[in-house]
Design a protein around this motif. Structure first.
Motif, PDB file in Angstrom:
ATOM      1  N   HIS A   9      -4.375  -2.574  53.618  1.00 14.82           N
ATOM      2  CA  HIS A   9      -5.423  -1.884  52.997  1.00 14.82           C
ATOM      3  C   HIS A   9      -6.900  -2.537  52.981  1.00 14.82           C
ATOM      4  O   HIS A   9      -7.760  -1.977  53.612  1.00 14.82           O
ATOM      5  N   TRP A  10      -6.832  -3.891  52.524  1.00 10.72           N
ATOM      6  CA  TRP A  10      -8.089  -4.630  52.640  1.00 10.72           C
ATOM      7  C   TRP A  10      -8.529  -4.974  53.812  1.00 10.72           C
ATOM      8  O   TRP A  10      -9.528  -4.943  54.306  1.00 10.72           O
ATOM      9  N   LEU A  11      -7.534  -5.305  54.874  1.00 11.15           N
ATOM     10  CA  LEU A  11      -8.008  -5.756  56.198  1.00 11.15           C
ATOM     11  C   LEU A  11      -8.471  -4.409  56.913  1.00 11.15           C
ATOM     12  O   LEU A  11      -9.588  -4.738  57.562  1.00 11.15           O
ATOM     13  N   GLY A  12      -7.752  -3.457  56.789  1.00 13.81           N
ATOM     14  CA  GLY A  12      -8.459  -2.031  57.416  1.00 13.81           C
ATOM     15  C   GLY A  12      -9.815  -1.928  56.895  1.00 13.81           C
ATOM     16  O   GLY A  12     -10.794  -1.438  57.718  1.00 13.81           O
ATOM     17  N   GLY A  13     -10.002  -2.130  55.667  1.00 11.46           N
ATOM     18  CA  GLY A  13     -11.415  -1.718  55.344  1.00 11.46           C
ATOM     19  C   GLY A  13     -12.564  -2.796  55.717  1.00 11.46           C
ATOM     20  O   GLY A  13     -13.650  -2.444  56.137  1.00 11.46           O
ATOM     21  N   LEU A  47     -15.929  -3.857  52.507  1.00  9.52           N
ATOM     22  CA  LEU A  47     -15.561  -4.936  52.057  1.00  9.52           C
ATOM     23  C   LEU A  47     -14.969  -5.055  50.499  1.00  9.52           C
ATOM     24  O   LEU A  47     -14.463  -5.647  50.032  1.00  9.52           O
ATOM     25  N   GLY A  48     -14.743  -3.632  49.846  1.00  6.06           N
ATOM     26  CA  GLY A  48     -14.335  -3.448  48.756  1.00  6.06           C
ATOM     27  C   GLY A  48     -15.142  -3.185  47.623  1.00  6.06           C
ATOM     28  O   GLY A  48     -16.422  -3.290  47.804  1.00  6.06           O
ATOM     29  N   THR A  49     -14.472  -3.032  46.454  1.00  7.35           N
ATOM     30  CA  THR A  49     -15.358  -3.103  45.416  1.00  7.35           C
ATOM     31  C   THR A  49     -14.989  -4.054  44.128  1.00  7.35           C
ATOM     32  O   THR A  49     -13.719  -4.296  43.981  1.00  7.35           O
ATOM     33  N   ALA A  71     -19.961  -5.916  49.345  1.00  6.75           N
ATOM     34  CA  ALA A  71     -21.128  -6.116  50.374  1.00  6.75           C
ATOM     35  C   ALA A  71     -22.485  -6.454  49.781  1.00  6.75           C
ATOM     36  O   ALA A  71     -23.572  -7.180  49.917  1.00  6.75           O
ATOM     37  N   GLU A  72     -22.622  -5.651  48.471  1.00  7.01           N
ATOM     38  CA  GLU A  72     -23.963  -5.473  47.720  1.00  7.01           C
ATOM     39  C   GLU A  72     -24.297  -6.863  46.976  1.00  7.01           C
ATOM     40  O   GLU A  72     -25.134  -7.774  47.136  1.00  7.01           O
TER      41      GLU A  72
END
Length: 316
Positions: A67-71, A77-79, A88-89
């Motif tokens: 799931h993380w790699l697909g994102g 990059l997730g939260t 990312a922010e």
């Protein structure tokens, strides 16, 4: 060059995939649990389970990784677990500080490293070479955090000519920003510059025994011309390789240096994220560091081929 880049692409993909798996597993191998840290030490088991479910940590590790790699592959990059902000922010907010520090340190490292190498490798008196060797040995023995503390004591407290901590962006005020970045950049660059200088010095001394150097002397070139046109140019390939390798180490050293000088860069973000078990931030930082190092390695090979015609990019 395009053929070279295409040949390197499969190996780059393999390195990044392997690094992503390692980056995913390493934070989870550390003692502690992200859900417990976020819920608090006194939280009830039900509250911890609720946090774990909301973060997706109750899923299997392969499911979490995919799931993380697909994102990541789609730009998500997730939260952050702890701040609730997009990863990312967070990286964007902190990247400028680390880029300024690493850029200034890389410039100092390159200039000082090649300068020390030329001083030690040129035909100079024995006392001069001995002094250069002693200076390089002292720099090699001093880790960045020790050099940083000494600079703070000397130039920030005893003789307060530079700010001892904090930062101002170079984009906001180049003059004030440079004052804040000088000491951490010097602390980060000096040990790496000494290592580069040693390699360049050794290569220059080796090159002086080559036949093309003897031929240049036979043609009547002065010692300075022989050093500049022949010895130094052939030795710069070693400097390029060393600089490429040391640039990756600058990123690792930035973590400690940012802590010493209280800079809010990616290094301090990595430390804070590890302490709070913010897995997603740590994973992206590790993967980003590997990606930067891989790109630097490719650029190093391109520059090396440009400096030394004997190197052919398509040869391997």
């Amino acid at each position: 060059m395009l053929t070279f880049l295409l040949r390197r692409l499969p190996s780059l993909v393999v390195v990044l995939l392997a690094s992503s798996a390692i980056a995913f597993l390493l934070p989870r191998l550390a003692p502690g649990d992200a859900a417990t840290t976020i819920a608090g030490p006194d939280a009830a088991p039900e509250a911890v389970d609720a946090v774990r479910h909301s973060l997706g940590l109750d899923q299997s590790l392969p499911s979490q990784y995919l799931h993380w790699l697909g994102g990541v592959l789609t730009g998500d990059l997730g939260t952050s677990f702890t701040t609730g902000r997009p990863v990312a922010e967070l990286l964007t907010d902190r990247a400028a500080s680390t880029i300024e520090l690493a850029g200034a340190a890389a410039l100092l490292m390159t200039v000082l490293g090649i300068g020390l190498g030329v001083l030690g490798g040129a035909r100079r008196s024995r006392p001069v070479r001995a002094a250069v060797d002693a200076f390089s040995s002292a720099l090699l023995a001093a880790p960045p955090f020790l050099t940083g503390l000494l600079l703070v004591l000397a130039l920030g407290i005893a003789l307060p000519v530079l700010p001892a901590s904090g930062e101002v962006s170079l984009l906001d005020d180049p003059v004030i920003g440079a004052q804040y970045v000088i000491m951490p950049a010097v602390a980060l660059a000096l040990p790496q510059a000494a290592a580069i200088g040693r390699l360049v010095q050794t290569e220059m001394r080796r090159s002086r025994g080559e036949e093309f150097v003897d031929l240049a002397r036979a043609k009547g070139l002065s010692p300075a011309q022989v050093t500049r046109r022949h010895v130094l140019r052939t030795s710069l390939g070693t400097a390029v390789v060393a600089i490429g390798l040391r640039l990756g180490e600058l990123l690792a050293g930035a973590i400690v240096v940012e802590a010493v000088f209280a800079r809010n860069g990616l290094g301090s973000l990595a430390v804070a994220s590890m302490q709070s078990r913010d897995y997603l931030v740590v994973q992206v930082l590790v993967l980003l560091a590997v990606a930067v190092a891989a790109v630097i390695q490719i650029l190093t090979e391109l520059v090396l081929a440009w400096l030394d015609p004997r190197v052919r990019l398509g040869a391997s």
